[in-house]
Design an enzyme around this catalytic site. Structure first.
Site, short mmCIF file in Angstrom:
data_model
loop_
_atom_site.label_atom_id
_atom_site.label_comp_id
_atom_site.label_asym_id
_atom_site.label_seq_id
_atom_site.Cartn_x
_atom_site.Cartn_y
_atom_site.Cartn_z
N THR A 227 10.30 -0.92 5.05
CA THR A 227 9.02 -1.27 4.42
C THR A 227 7.98 -2.17 5.25
O THR A 227 8.57 -2.47 6.30
CB THR A 227 9.29 -1.56 2.84
OG1 THR A 227 8.00 -1.81 2.21
CG2 THR A 227 9.97 -3.27 2.65
N ASN A 228 6.83 -2.49 4.42
CA ASN A 228 6.00 -3.76 5.07
C ASN A 228 5.65 -4.61 4.18
O ASN A 228 6.20 -4.62 3.19
CB ASN A 228 4.97 -2.96 5.78
CG ASN A 228 4.22 -2.03 4.88
OD1 ASN A 228 3.58 -2.60 4.04
ND2 ASN A 228 4.11 -0.76 5.03
N ARG A 229 4.99 -5.51 4.61
CA ARG A 229 4.59 -6.62 3.78
C ARG A 229 3.39 -6.45 2.92
O ARG A 229 2.88 -7.38 2.25
CB ARG A 229 4.24 -7.93 4.59
CG ARG A 229 5.45 -8.51 5.42
CD ARG A 229 4.84 -9.61 6.28
NE ARG A 229 5.89 -9.97 7.26
CZ ARG A 229 7.04 -10.67 7.35
NH1 ARG A 229 7.42 -11.23 6.09
NH2 ARG A 229 7.82 -10.94 8.03
N ALA A 294 -0.57 0.94 2.89
CA ALA A 294 0.15 0.42 3.94
C ALA A 294 1.36 1.51 4.28
O ALA A 294 2.31 1.18 3.79
CB ALA A 294 0.42 -0.98 4.53
#
Ligand code: CTP
Length: 422
Positions: A227-229, A294
């Site tokens: 995943t991402n932030r 995102a």
């Protein structure tokens, strides 16, 4: 040092109880002689070091301390008015106590209540003794302020009130004034924070708005994900601002910690493939699409149905590309649709953003750089450059994501109604 031009700027100065509070008088003078309009907020302990009379006389205005001032029944919304009025809120000196309160959302004085209401950037100038400044809780709180999007001007080294020598001195008033001037020169012209009703002239009643937000989560096995932030804050702010203007909003969101906003269709998804399915099913009905999600560009090729056990040696994973959701919307766009994408770039931002605008057949792209203070995923603020299909470009100043959402909507709606840039 030449005097910077701060004319037309609205500055709030928050003064707290440190010995450096005596320098607040010079700071007010420096701001006003540069042309700024200044309002002063003091904590109670600040008045042990400098009097409200001094700061009130120099600033030419009333100095406020309590959220509920005595003898002013009914007049308890000044923190809101001031928060909307200010172009910049400078807290100087900021004690360890006030830093902690700002970091944790306390609301027990005019200063802290106004900080929570402010729509403008905050510049915090800590001043305290060496050991306090080094203390892990103070370090954590200062870190938190940066995460929130406040700018922290580091304390300087030198002789401290305790007689110790070390880091903890408030920067000199001239240095703070220069930082303030720099902050404004990074933005173009005096900002319009005091606009009390964003969207009044750009309502969206009857329009269908589709927003993507948050990260996607690509499973490797039942317990692990890529995943991402992304926190989803920007997309949720756009969705809420569009709903407030009367649009029928659909928010397609990856996993976030945010509450589902009221008054809109909310579609919760996990993976890029799920987000793609949800968006493609709704894209034809949308008049405006804001792709703030995102989306993970890659997903594990062969996610395991059971938890993968570790083995000796390194692990090599195979990932495959996810669908480009926004490109697919752009490739099949209705001519009258308005498509807005986001580009998060750490280098060659303008070139990359323009390329994405073209490739995905967008009308607008919102460029931001996550390595800039106060921008990107974590903070409640962002600083972006807006690029339009017709080549127009606008650099917006650092602002709260909620305010940015309204500014974006204003620009996009106005342009679509005047036939530009599409
Ligand atoms: N986007 C999308 N589907 C994807 C990837 C991105 O809809 N699979 C959207 C994002 O919501 C955003 C824009 O496209 O509006 C970002 O463009 P993109 O080229 O994907 O940016 P990055 O993923 O950051 O690409 P790169 O690694 O090339 O910088």
């Amino acid at each position: 040092m030449s005097t910077p031009d701060l004319s037309g700027r609205h500055l709030l100065l928050g003064v707290t109880g440190s010995i450096a509070a005596y320098k607040a008088a010079s700071l007010v003078r420096l701001f006003t002689t540069a042309g700024a309009e200044v309002r002063v907020l003091m904590t109670e302990s600040a008045s042990e070091f400098v009097t409200p009379l001094t700061l009130g006389t120099l600033s030419g205005g009333e100095v406020l301390t309590d959220v509920f001032p005595e003898n002013e029944e009914g007049n308890w919304t000044k923190h809101v008015t001031l928060g909307a009025w200010a172009d910049l809120f400078v807290v100087a000196p900021a004690t360890a106590q006030t830093v902690a309160k700002l970091a944790h959302g306390f609301c027990d004085s005019m200063l802290t209540a106004t900080a929570l209401s402010a729509r403008c950037p905050l510049l915090v100038c800590p001043a305290m003794d060496r050991e306090m400044y080094r203390h892990p809780t103070v370090r954590d709180n200062l870190e938190r302020l940066s995460e929130i999007g406040y700018e922290v001007m580091p304390a300087e080294r030198g002789e401290l009130a305790s007689g110790l020598v070390g880091q903890g001195r408030m920067p000199e008033p001239e240095a703070i004034r220069s930082r303030v001037a720099e902050q404004f020169s990074e933005s173009s012209s005096p900002t319009q924070h005091s606009d009390p009703s964003p969207g009044e002239d750009t309502p969206l009643s009857g329009a269908a708005v589709l927003v993507t937000a948050g990260p996607t989560r690509e499973p490797l096995d039942p317990v692990r994900v890529f995943t991402n932030r992304s926190t989803g804050t920007m997309g949720y702010a756009i969705a809420e601002a569009a709903a407030a203007r009367g649009a029928a909003v659909t928010l397609v969101s990856g996993p976030t910690a945010l509450d589902a906003p009221a008054e809109m269709e909310m579609v919760q998804v996990g993976t890029a493939a799920e987000m793609n399915e949800a968006v493609q099913a709704r894209r034809d009905d949308a008049d405006y699409v804001f792709a703030a999600a995102a989306v993970a560009d890659y997903t594990p090729t062969d996610p395991s149905a059971s938890k993968r056990k570790k083995e000796d040696g390194d692990l090599v994973l195979h990932l495959r590309r996810t669908p480009d959701i926004l490109k697919m919307v752009g490739d099949h766009r209705r001519p009258d649709q308005v498509l807005v994408g986001f580009a998060l770039e750490t280098e060659d931002g303008l070139d990359n953003a323009r390329r994405k605008l073209e490739d995905k057949h967008l009308d607008w792209i919102v460029l931001n750089n996550p390595t800039e203070t106060g921008a990107g995923f974590g903070p409640a603020t962002n600083r972006v450059t807006l690029l339009a299909r017709d080549g127009a470009m606008e650099e917006l100043p650092l602002m709260q994501k909620t305010e940015l959402a309204n500014t974006l909507l204003d620009r996009v709606i106005r342009a679509s109604r005047s036939g530009s840039p599409a």
